[in-house]
Design an enzyme around this catalytic site. Structure first.
Site, PDB file in Angstrom:
ATOM      1  N   HIS A  94     -22.291  31.353 -48.618  1.00 46.71           N
ATOM      2  CA  HIS A  94     -21.546  32.252 -49.523  1.00 46.71           C
ATOM      3  C   HIS A  94     -22.468  32.916 -50.524  1.00 46.71           C
ATOM      4  CE1 HIS A  94     -21.315  29.471 -53.074  1.00 46.71           C
ATOM      5  NE2 HIS A  94     -21.251  28.514 -52.169  1.00 46.71           N
ATOM      6  N   ASP A  96     -21.399  34.339 -53.583  1.00 52.95           N
ATOM      7  CA  ASP A  96     -21.033  34.245 -54.995  1.00 52.95           C
ATOM      8  C   ASP A  96     -21.594  32.993 -55.632  1.00 52.95           C
ATOM      9  OD1 ASP A  96     -19.155  32.701 -53.421  1.00 52.95           O
ATOM     10  OD2 ASP A  96     -17.915  32.506 -55.230  1.00 52.95           O
ATOM     11  N   GLU A 195     -16.354  31.972 -52.524  1.00 58.33           N
ATOM     12  CA  GLU A 195     -16.202  30.557 -52.163  1.00 58.33           C
ATOM     13  C   GLU A 195     -15.948  29.699 -53.391  1.00 58.33           C
ATOM     14  OE1 GLU A 195     -17.524  26.362 -51.414  1.00 58.33           O
ATOM     15  OE2 GLU A 195     -18.269  27.825 -52.873  1.00 58.33           O
TER      16      GLU A 195
END
Length: 437
Positions: A94, A96, A195
């Protein structure tokens, strides 16, 4: 004790410079997700990293790259080696980072050949105290003596969660494309947003991704192999009071905030997260706000055992019923929603995922660490959508805070494990939907 292969490789000067360069570049891009926006992605700045990853994949020679510009997903595929009949295997990380600490202006640096002493992240200036990363507080540091550590300047998080996984997947791609002798089936890559706020799979396109099995590369210390997580429920409890002037409140006032306190006092004290570990579940009071007239409390309920989680939900219902009997119907409203389930249910029928991950680590003299996750992952969500997806280590530590760091040698080891995995699957064929050795 036999030296880990990844340390021997490092001593020979086989450091993956591109891996480190990519990681340092990625962590400087602010990609914090935001649970308050109710948009997908939750923050537009996550697109900044997505665009970089699209270009980096193409520069490596990956022809099949898809960028979901609306929802901020990046997908890529590497065709299988000629003659390999292995199933399509996926790797996911992910983009983020957590909102628990600032992700803007990340200023990483490398501490070469860590000596086991305190690391000064931020020098004292004026009335500011120096910020130290030290073994007394973080004992895991002593496992890294002689390694090279990437740390913060003590003012932001680092972002190894999960930009270490992103960089490691890119390095795996580079190795496979530069070394065609390393046989593999079709490799499917995905980089996801959000996420950290639990929305990483909200718009994940399984068809575009194309893998039959996958791994998230989003763990921590070297050796972590995770395929069991909490069953999770969220609860909102609303308390309805009666506000009257305190001077004439006797036998009339019903204080909603005090009802909330009473509700919480009736839950098992020992099942608070601050008293639990391992497979022990908990009730976690996450947020409380209220007045005399109305109060709202948010809980998360967690347990690896689905039956035990059910008992926790039943306890919440009994407490609600008791307080409504005591204070009158409608005094307490309980709303509960199941959020995710333990992925072990979906992994058991495909346990080759775990067996091969063990072998891939053992080839590097890494001992697998198989412990249940005290949380959830995108892999759990995807497993219940039909994509069995355990989680692998990245070499990052102290996630979600200013003391986050990553070991370069452990990141290199993670790449080696990924490459080992795809070559292991290249030696297997599909038969009736499963693999046979």
């Amino acid at each position: 004790m036999e030296e880990p292969v990844y340390m021997a490789k490092y001593k020979k000067g086989n450091s993956m410079n591109d891996l480190v360069e990519r990681f340092l570049r990625y962590v400087k891009i602010d990609t914090q997700s935001d649970e308050n926006t109710n948009t997908h992605p939750s923050s537009e700045k996550q697109h900044n990293l997505a665009k970089v990853l699209v270009e980096d994949l193409k520069s490596l020679g990956v022809a099949n790259v898809t960028y979901d510009k609306e929802h901020c997903y990046v997908y890529a595929k590497i065709p299988s080696s000629e003659g390999v009949l292995a199933p399509a295997l996926g790797f996911i990380a992910h983009m983020d980072t957590s909102s628990a600490a600032s992700g803007a202006g990340v200023n990483p640096r490398i501490v070469h050949h860590y000596d086991g002493k305190k690391i000064v992240l931020h020098e004292a200036e004026g009335e500011e105290k120096e910020i130290l990363l030290e073994p007394e507080t973080f004992p895991d540091l002593m496992r890294h003596v002689g390694e090279d550590l990437i740390v913060t300047d003590g003012l932001t998080l680092l972002g190894a969660d999960d930009k270490a996984g992103v960089a490691e997947i890119l390095e795996m791609v580079k190795i496979l494309l530069l070394h065609p002798e390393k046989k593999h089936g079709e490799i499917c890559i995905a980089f996801t947003p959000d996420e950290e706020i639990g929305d990483g799979t909200a718009f994940f396109d399984l068809k575009t991704f194309g893998a039959k099995y996958a791994y998230t590369v989003d763990g921590g210390k070297i050796g972590e192999l995770e395929y069991e997580n909490f069953n999770a429920t969220e609860a909102q409890v609303i308390f309805h009071g009666l506000s009257v002037h305190p001077g004439s409140a006797k036998n009339r006032m019903k204080n909603a905030t005090l009802l909330a306190y009473e509700f919480h006092s009736m839950l098992p004290v020992q099942e608070n997260p601050m008293y639990t570990e391992g497979r022990e579940g908990f009730y976690h009071l996450e947020q409380m706000r209220g007045t005399v007239d109305r109060a709202v409390v948010h809980y998360i309920l967690r347990d690896h055992d689905k039956q035990k989680l059910q008992k926790k939900k039943e306890t919440m219902c009994r407490v609600t019923d008791f307080l409504n009997f005591k204070y009158g119907d409608g005094s307490v409203e309980l709303l509960m929603e199941d959020v995710y389930s333990n992925m072990i249910e979906q992994i058991r029928p495909h346990f080759h995922l775990i067996e091969n991950a063990r072998k891939a680590m053992e080839q590097e003299n890494i001992t697998p660490i198989e412990e249940p996750i005290r949380g959830g992952t995108d892999g759990a969500m995807l497993s219940f959508k039909g994509l069995p997806c355990p989680n692998l280590f990245t070499g990052g530590y102290n996630y979600h805070g200013r003391f986050e760091y990553a070991s370069i040698q452990e990141m290199e080891a993670a790449v080696s494990v990924l490459v080992n995995l795809v070559t292991l699957y290249a030696d297997r064929e599909e038969h009736d939907g499963n693999h046979v050795g």
